[in-house]
Design a protein around this motif. Structure first.
Motif, PDB file in Angstrom:
ATOM      1  N   TYR A 143       2.772   3.412   9.841  1.00  0.00           N
ATOM      2  CA  TYR A 143       3.463   3.838   8.629  1.00  0.00           C
ATOM      3  C   TYR A 143       4.935   4.097   8.976  1.00  0.00           C
ATOM      4  O   TYR A 143       5.276   5.144   9.537  1.00  0.00           O
ATOM      5  CB  TYR A 143       2.841   5.111   8.069  1.00  0.00           C
ATOM      6  CG  TYR A 143       1.440   4.974   7.507  1.00  0.00           C
ATOM      7  CD1 TYR A 143       0.326   4.892   8.361  1.00  0.00           C
ATOM      8  CD2 TYR A 143       1.213   4.959   6.136  1.00  0.00           C
ATOM      9  CE1 TYR A 143      -0.963   4.787   7.849  1.00  0.00           C
ATOM     10  CE2 TYR A 143      -0.078   4.862   5.615  1.00  0.00           C
ATOM     11  CZ  TYR A 143      -1.157   4.777   6.474  1.00  0.00           C
ATOM     12  OH  TYR A 143      -2.428   4.684   5.957  1.00  0.00           O
TER      13      TYR A 143
ATOM     14  N   SER B  77      -2.632   6.929   0.034  1.00  0.00           N
ATOM     15  CA  SER B  77      -2.252   5.542   0.310  1.00  0.00           C
ATOM     16  C   SER B  77      -2.997   4.634  -0.668  1.00  0.00           C
ATOM     17  O   SER B  77      -4.166   4.308  -0.485  1.00  0.00           O
ATOM     18  CB  SER B  77      -2.614   5.197   1.761  1.00  0.00           C
ATOM     19  OG  SER B  77      -2.141   3.905   2.075  1.00  0.00           O
ATOM     20  N   ILE B  78      -2.287   4.227  -1.705  1.00  0.00           N
ATOM     21  CA  ILE B  78      -2.958   3.744  -2.914  1.00  0.00           C
ATOM     22  C   ILE B  78      -3.197   2.233  -2.969  1.00  0.00           C
ATOM     23  O   ILE B  78      -2.453   1.432  -2.406  1.00  0.00           O
ATOM     24  CB  ILE B  78      -2.185   4.161  -4.192  1.00  0.00           C
ATOM     25  CG1 ILE B  78      -0.762   3.591  -4.202  1.00  0.00           C
ATOM     26  CG2 ILE B  78      -2.179   5.672  -4.310  1.00  0.00           C
ATOM     27  CD1 ILE B  78      -0.019   3.798  -5.522  1.00  0.00           C
TER      28      ILE B  78
ATOM     29  N   TYR C  44     -11.393   8.126   3.026  1.00  0.00           N
ATOM     30  CA  TYR C  44     -11.455   7.196   1.893  1.00  0.00           C
ATOM     31  C   TYR C  44     -11.953   8.022   0.712  1.00  0.00           C
ATOM     32  O   TYR C  44     -13.064   8.526   0.744  1.00  0.00           O
ATOM     33  CB  TYR C  44     -12.415   6.058   2.247  1.00  0.00           C
ATOM     34  CG  TYR C  44     -12.542   4.959   1.224  1.00  0.00           C
ATOM     35  CD1 TYR C  44     -11.450   4.508   0.485  1.00  0.00           C
ATOM     36  CD2 TYR C  44     -13.767   4.335   1.013  1.00  0.00           C
ATOM     37  CE1 TYR C  44     -11.576   3.474  -0.426  1.00  0.00           C
ATOM     38  CE2 TYR C  44     -13.902   3.292   0.100  1.00  0.00           C
ATOM     39  CZ  TYR C  44     -12.801   2.871  -0.615  1.00  0.00           C
ATOM     40  OH  TYR C  44     -12.940   1.846  -1.518  1.00  0.00           O
TER      41      TYR C  44
ATOM     42  N   TRP D  21      -7.379  -2.866   6.372  1.00  0.00           N
ATOM     43  CA  TRP D  21      -8.266  -3.492   5.391  1.00  0.00           C
ATOM     44  C   TRP D  21      -8.935  -4.751   5.950  1.00  0.00           C
ATOM     45  O   TRP D  21      -8.829  -5.838   5.397  1.00  0.00           O
ATOM     46  CB  TRP D  21      -7.472  -3.790   4.117  1.00  0.00           C
ATOM     47  CG  TRP D  21      -8.298  -3.664   2.872  1.00  0.00           C
ATOM     48  CD1 TRP D  21      -8.946  -2.547   2.409  1.00  0.00           C
ATOM     49  CD2 TRP D  21      -8.554  -4.692   1.911  1.00  0.00           C
ATOM     50  NE1 TRP D  21      -9.590  -2.831   1.241  1.00  0.00           N
ATOM     51  CE2 TRP D  21      -9.363  -4.133   0.905  1.00  0.00           C
ATOM     52  CE3 TRP D  21      -8.170  -6.030   1.801  1.00  0.00           C
ATOM     53  CZ2 TRP D  21      -9.806  -4.863  -0.195  1.00  0.00           C
ATOM     54  CZ3 TRP D  21      -8.607  -6.749   0.698  1.00  0.00           C
ATOM     55  CH2 TRP D  21      -9.415  -6.173  -0.285  1.00  0.00           C
TER      56      TRP D  21
ATOM     57  N   ASP E 184      -8.701   3.699  -5.467  1.00  0.00           N
ATOM     58  CA  ASP E 184      -9.572   4.030  -4.315  1.00  0.00           C
ATOM     59  C   ASP E 184      -8.742   4.143  -3.041  1.00  0.00           C
ATOM     60  O   ASP E 184      -8.853   3.330  -2.131  1.00  0.00           O
ATOM     61  CB  ASP E 184     -10.710   3.004  -4.167  1.00  0.00           C
ATOM     62  CG  ASP E 184     -10.236   1.643  -3.675  1.00  0.00           C
ATOM     63  OD1 ASP E 184      -9.109   1.241  -4.040  1.00  0.00           O
ATOM     64  OD2 ASP E 184     -10.974   0.991  -2.895  1.00  0.00           O
TER      65      ASP E 184
ATOM     66  N   GLU F 157      -2.714   0.844  11.562  1.00  0.00           N
ATOM     67  CA  GLU F 157      -1.669   0.770  10.546  1.00  0.00           C
ATOM     68  C   GLU F 157      -0.525   1.667  10.995  1.00  0.00           C
ATOM     69  O   GLU F 157      -0.742   2.827  11.366  1.00  0.00           O
ATOM     70  CB  GLU F 157      -2.213   1.186   9.183  1.00  0.00           C
ATOM     71  CG  GLU F 157      -3.195   0.145   8.647  1.00  0.00           C
ATOM     72  CD  GLU F 157      -3.793   0.506   7.299  1.00  0.00           C
ATOM     73  OE1 GLU F 157      -3.654  -0.299   6.359  1.00  0.00           O
ATOM     74  OE2 GLU F 157      -4.398   1.583   7.187  1.00  0.00           O
TER      75      GLU F 157
ATOM     76  N   GLU G 268       0.884  -1.174   0.000  1.00  0.00           N
ATOM     77  CA  GLU G 268       0.000   0.000   0.000  1.00  0.00           C
ATOM     78  C   GLU G 268       0.923   1.225   0.000  1.00  0.00           C
ATOM     79  O   GLU G 268       1.240   1.784   1.045  1.00  0.00           O
ATOM     80  CB  GLU G 268      -0.907  -0.010   1.239  1.00  0.00           C
ATOM     81  CG  GLU G 268      -1.907  -1.163   1.229  1.00  0.00           C
ATOM     82  CD  GLU G 268      -2.576  -1.408   2.588  1.00  0.00           C
ATOM     83  OE1 GLU G 268      -3.451  -2.285   2.651  1.00  0.00           O
ATOM     84  OE2 GLU G 268      -2.216  -0.758   3.584  1.00  0.00           O
TER      85      GLU G 268
HETATM   86  N1  THG Z   1      -4.850   0.889   4.159  1.00  0.00           N
HETATM   87  C1  THG Z   1      -4.009   1.780   3.617  1.00  0.00           C
HETATM   88  N2  THG Z   1      -3.927   1.974   2.310  1.00  0.00           N
HETATM   89  C2  THG Z   1      -4.703   1.240   1.479  1.00  0.00           C
HETATM   90  C3  THG Z   1      -5.627   0.302   1.984  1.00  0.00           C
HETATM   91  C4  THG Z   1      -5.687   0.136   3.382  1.00  0.00           C
HETATM   92  N3  THG Z   1      -4.605   1.433   0.146  1.00  0.00           N
HETATM   93  C5  THG Z   1      -5.240   0.490  -0.727  1.00  0.00           C
HETATM   94  C6  THG Z   1      -6.584   0.048  -0.236  1.00  0.00           C
HETATM   95  N4  THG Z   1      -6.448  -0.401   1.151  1.00  0.00           N
HETATM   96  C7  THG Z   1      -7.544   1.204  -0.305  1.00  0.00           C
HETATM   97  N5  THG Z   1      -8.910   0.800  -0.168  1.00  0.00           N
HETATM   98  C8  THG Z   1      -9.611   0.847   1.027  1.00  0.00           C
HETATM   99  C9  THG Z   1     -10.941   0.524   1.015  1.00  0.00           C
HETATM  100  C10 THG Z   1     -11.693   0.589   2.171  1.00  0.00           C
HETATM  101  C11 THG Z   1     -11.102   0.949   3.362  1.00  0.00           C
HETATM  102  C12 THG Z   1      -9.770   1.235   3.377  1.00  0.00           C
HETATM  103  C13 THG Z   1      -9.022   1.199   2.206  1.00  0.00           C
HETATM  104  C14 THG Z   1     -11.891   1.051   4.623  1.00  0.00           C
HETATM  105  N6  THG Z   1     -13.206   1.201   4.527  1.00  0.00           N
HETATM  106  C15 THG Z   1     -14.076   1.237   5.686  1.00  0.00           C
HETATM  107  C16 THG Z   1     -15.282   0.378   5.401  1.00  0.00           C
HETATM  108  O1  THG Z   1     -15.677   0.270   4.248  1.00  0.00           O
HETATM  109  O2  THG Z   1     -15.830  -0.158   6.381  1.00  0.00           O
HETATM  110  C17 THG Z   1     -14.552   2.613   6.097  1.00  0.00           C
HETATM  111  C18 THG Z   1     -14.306   3.743   5.212  1.00  0.00           C
HETATM  112  C19 THG Z   1     -14.957   5.025   5.709  1.00  0.00           C
HETATM  113  O3  THG Z   1     -15.990   4.937   6.392  1.00  0.00           O
HETATM  114  O4  THG Z   1     -14.484   6.106   5.381  1.00  0.00           O
HETATM  115  O5  THG Z   1     -11.347   1.011   5.719  1.00  0.00           O
HETATM  116  O6  THG Z   1      -6.443  -0.692   3.934  1.00  0.00           O
HETATM  117  N7  THG Z   1      -3.217   2.498   4.417  1.00  0.00           N
END
Ligand code: THG
Length: 369
Positions: free
Chosen positions: A206, A122-123, A95, A197, A108, A204, A63
């Motif tokens: 960093y 954070s991609i 997000y 995730w 995303d 997390e 990530e």
């Molecule tokens: N952590 C970090 N970077 C990332 C990811 C991560 N980059 C790639 C990818 N994962 C990015 N995509 C996501 C998608 C969803 C979430 C985090 C990263 C997430 N979603 C929550 C949910 O859906 O329950 C809440 C989101 C919100 O409410 O704003 O956590 O994992 N560093």
């Protein structure tokens, strides 16, 4: 399955934690942002149960961060997402799906605001750095765009708070979801966020100096012993149960951002300029033709999904499934599928075609109900 190996060479980037990942018996990797990302140490189902009960340490260095810093940083970040970035405070993560000028999904990411004029993006798995550098150059923006030496290490699971409280102090329990602090672990400065995730809770870390990866891993590992910590990774079963979509699988640059279920994160009328405004307002007026949906298939576990599986209604193709896992909790296969809008309502019955045979499928809502 076709047992085979992918060669590890300098073109496939290593992570600062790789030695520990090997020592813990990694069985399979995937490739993400040109870097290894662990998939499985024991079995996906075994790791799922452990993740939901205990705590795991995940090498998610893949990530990667794209840093955007300078006087025009906010303008630049606003331009690439229909999410309101100005509302994000320093110390907060949001997000924020990225859309191009046609409204198609570029990535995303989570965006962290480190200072008024400094962001980490954070991609997920696509080359966002080049996209943003091109825009900054083309528009003549006063902002630097680069990939810093930053490698996230995730601590996920119900016991993550106990581990982190021992490492950095009890106050960390009060840190809110998607907020971060700057602190030190194992003598190295880190950004520490409540995020990750999985739906099991956690943090997390960093890391900002890849030469300190092993001491950081070891510090968390030592404290984690009494909480039954294990090496783990983003888990396919858990992420489907939680409903986390994966860029590259469930949505790609072929899909527009309104088809992918991001509505609650977007503000198409935001005050700042963003390049997808015209396209998304047009799509919004016309109505979306497809929707990323939750689909359930009862019965035995389906095989591994290598290429998308077709979904049919009355013998006509109405979409395709991009991810699948057998959920012990639901005793059913859970899938993400891009479906024609007319068959996207929960309760709709469809037919899933796997290797020439049809399985009954049903569209579910976001909670698999
Ligand atoms: N952590 C970090 N970077 C990332 C990811 C991560 N980059 C790639 C990818 N994962 C990015 N995509 C996501 C998608 C969803 C979430 C985090 C990263 C997430 N979603 C929550 C949910 O859906 O329950 C809440 C989101 C919100 O409410 O704003 O956590 O994992 N560093």
């Amino acid at each position: 399955m076709h047992p085979t190996e992918i060669v590890l060479s300098p073109r496939l980037r290593s992570t600062p934690y790789e030695a520990r990942v090997f020592e813990n018996g990694i069985k399979t990797f995937t490739i993400y942002n040109h870097m290894t990302l662990p998939v499985n140490f024991t079995s996906v189902e075994d790791q799922y149960h452990h993740l939901c009960e205990h705590v795991q340490l995940w090498d998610v260095a893949a990530e990667r961060q794209v840093e955007v810093v300078g006087p025009d940083a906010l303008r630049l970040v606003e331009l690439i997402t229909p999410r309101e970035v100005a509302h994000c405070k320093v110390g907060q993560c949001i997000y924020a799906p990225l859309a191009d000028e046609d409204g198609l999904v570029i990535n995303d990411p989570i965006i962290l605001r480190l200072a008024e004029d400094r962001f980490w993006i954070s991609i997920a798995d696509s080359d966002v750095k080049f996209w943003i550098k091109g825009i900054a150059y083309g528009r003549g923006f006063d902002a630097k765009v680069f990939e810093p030496d930053v490698s996230p290490l995730a601590v996920q699971g119900p016991k993550a708070d106990d581990v982190m409280a021992e490492l950095v102090g009890e106050d960390i329990r009060a840190l809110k979801f998607f907020r971060f602090i700057e602190t030190d672990i194992a003598g190295t400065p880190v950004v520490l966020a409540r995020s990750g995730w999985s739906g099991q809770g956690g943090f997390e870390i960093y890391l900002q100096d890849s030469s300190k990866g092993l001491p950081l891993w070891d510090a968390v590992w030592a404290v984690g012993q009494k909480y039954n910590i294990r090496a783990g990774s983003p888990n396919q079963i858990e992420r489907l149960e939680t409903g986390l979509k994966s860029y590259g699988s469930d949505m790609t640059h072929d899909d527009n951002i309104l088809e992918c279920g991001f509505e609650r994160y977007l503000n198409l009328d935001k005050s700042a300029e963003y390049m997808a405004r015209e396209a998304l307002q047009q799509i919004s007026r016309d109505g979306v033709r497809r929707k990323l949906c939750h689909v359930e298939v009862q019965g035995a576990a389906l095989p591994a999904l290598r290429e998308r599986w077709a979904l049919q209604s009355d013998g006509r193709k109405v979409g395709d499934a991009s991810s699948c896992a057998y959920s012990p909790k639901h005793q059913a296969n859970l899938l993400f599928a891009m479906l024609s809008s007319e068959v996207s309502t929960p309760g709709t019955e469809l037919s899933l075609v796997v290797d020439g045979s049809a399985h009954q499928a049903i569209v579910r809502d976001e909670r698999w109900k």
